[in-house]
Design an enzyme around this catalytic site. Structure first.
Site, PDB file in Angstrom:
ATOM      1  N   GLU A 109     -62.848 -36.385  77.186  1.00  0.00           N
ATOM      2  CA  GLU A 109     -61.861 -37.320  77.718  1.00  0.00           C
ATOM      3  C   GLU A 109     -62.395 -38.077  78.934  1.00  0.00           C
ATOM      4  O   GLU A 109     -61.861 -39.118  79.310  1.00  0.00           O
ATOM      5  CB  GLU A 109     -60.580 -36.572  78.111  1.00  0.00           C
ATOM      6  N   ARG A 121     -55.732 -41.594  63.249  1.00  0.00           N
ATOM      7  CA  ARG A 121     -56.165 -40.381  63.942  1.00  0.00           C
ATOM      8  C   ARG A 121     -56.286 -39.237  62.939  1.00  0.00           C
ATOM      9  O   ARG A 121     -55.388 -39.022  62.108  1.00  0.00           O
ATOM     10  CB  ARG A 121     -55.198 -40.006  65.064  1.00  0.00           C
TER      11      ARG A 121
END
Length: 443
Positions: free
Chosen positions: A325, A127
């Site tokens: 998202e 990440r």
């Protein structure tokens, strides 16, 4: 919490078994972890109600406790007492796979004047973290790596005000620095300077949420231009917080009504919000569902009612840059729809819990959907659920990918997910809530 790596057979509803359910959605993950951070940084005790109970929130509470914050629970509310001075942890802070923990907490830990180590899940090392750690180095904190695991050293103190970073891979870098910035000696000015010309900051509603919450705590935040944020130094005033329902988590339950038919109601839906998940209403409407906000109270909250009218219709282009998202839910809807869907503006989700674009293309492809990656999203040709087949699907330790499989399995028998446990990241008992939803359609 669910045990790790629990396989799961997605339940299916046959044609005519429309759902009829009221779903009480847990609190917003984004609001919860911002509220916890602001409470820890404040000038006195405060209370958080409605906070999300999940792995991400548990990791945030544990991280703040390691820095000296006292967080007690009384009747479901969190009572937070900030430390007089942040402490130096004796053990590494575990970030799990939580973006808010791995990005927000280092920006706080530089206030402890010592060395703080951070670790995470195996997937956490991929990440993106570099821009945030670059900003902290610009302020005087040393770091020994640009990704998890890493150790930062703030023993030399902080100096300076302006930092320049490329935030095109995550808005969380900006939010992290703004949340803690008032406690820095000179405050902070964050400038988004993209490496690639024109690359924008994604998920801007999350920055809007940060700014709104900071102002509720008496912090002066200014935005002289769209890519610059300034926070004045000074106290962060203690203030109690009531956390909204998580609208992105709600989207998977609302999408079930659009797929199966019938109605799903979500109480506590805000009439006005900074949550990007609210965009699901427009998407579902474009795909043929009826969406109505009913019974709005004096606080601006009502019940969102979504009634499905299958078959779903491909909506054409859907730009999800501000609400990325939602991509896994919208992709599942698109695979089950009739017509094309092109999701744009979400190149940055390749750096989320997993490379979500590659994972969605692979897993929806496994059940027979026609999906191709584009430079900034996905192109999906939907031919209805009858064109898909049951098959194993992988979650990649990503709660949103598990939601994709649940939605596909609602209309396609034989979907087997390798890991339902990862849904505990944002919903403590997703399988139980999903079983209740599906059960409402079976009578």
């Amino acid at each position: 919490m669910i045990a790790a790596m629990t396989s799961w057979s997605a339940p299916t509803l046959t044609a005519g078994e429309g759902v009829d359910a009221t779903v009480v959605v847990p609190g917003s993950k984004s609001e919860t972890n911002r509220a916890l951070v602001l409470a820890a940084l404040s000038d006195g005790p405060s209370v958080i109600t409605g906070g999300l109970s999940s792995r991400d929130a548990d990791l945030m509470r544990a991280a703040l406790a390691q820095l000296g914050t006292d967080i007690g629970e009384v009747d479901g509310a969190w009572h937070v007492t900030p430390p007089t001075r942040f402490t130096v942890p004796t053990e590494p802070i575990d970030c799990g796979l939580a973006g808010t923990v791995m990005r927000f907490v280092p920006a706080i830990a530089v206030l402890n004047g010592g060395r703080t180590s951070f670790v995470g899940d195996p997937h956490a090392s991929v990440r993106p973290m570099g821009p945030l750690l670059s900003a902290l180095r610009q302020l005087g904190a040393g770091t020994d790596a640009d990704a998890l695991p890493f150790t930062q050293d703030a023993s030399g103190g902080l100096s300076g005000r302006r930092v320049e970073i490329d935030s095109s891979t995550s808005s969380q870098y900006v939010s992290a620095l703004l949340l803690a910035g008032a406690r820095y000696p000179d405050g902070i000015e964050v400038a988004h300077v993209p490496t690639a010309p024109g690359a924008d900051v994604p998920s801007r509603p999350h920055i809007d949420m940060t700014v709104t919450m900071l102002r509720r705590h008496g912090v002066t935040v200014t935005t002289p231009d769209p890519n610059t944020w300034q926070v004045s130094p000074g106290p962060i005033v203690a203030a109690d917080e009531q956390v909204e329902p998580d609208l992105t988590s709600a989207s998977v339950f609302l999408a079930a009504a659009a797929i199966a038919g019938g109605t799903v109601r979500v109480p506590g839906w805000p009439e006005q919000t900074t949550q990007g998940g609210a965009a699901i209403v427009e998407v579902l409407t474009r795909m043929g569902a009826d969406c109505t906000l009913e019974g709005v109270d004096g606080g601006g909250h009502g019940t969102l009612r979504v009634t499905g009218n299958p078959p779903l219709v491909g909506p054409g282009e859907v730009n999800l840059q501000a609400s990325s998202e939602l991509t896994p839910v919208v992709a599942a809807l698109a695979a089950l729809a009739e017509g094309t869907t092109t999701i744009t503006g979400v190149a940055h989700i390749r750096g989320h819990e997993t490379d979500r674009l590659a994972a969605l293309a692979a897993e929806l492809g496994a059940v027979g959907a026609e999906v191709s990656e584009t430079p900034d999203g996905l192109h999906i040709v939907g031919r209805g659920p009858g064109a898909l087949r049951g098959a194993p699907m992988k979650a990649y330790a990503d709660h949103r990918l598990a939601h994709t499989a649940a939605l596909v399995g609602l209309a396609v028998p034989g979907v087997e997910l390798d890991d339902i446990a990862c849904t505990s990241k944002t919903i403590a008992d997703f399988p139980g809530m999903w079983d209740e939803l599906v059960g409402s359609g079976r009578g």
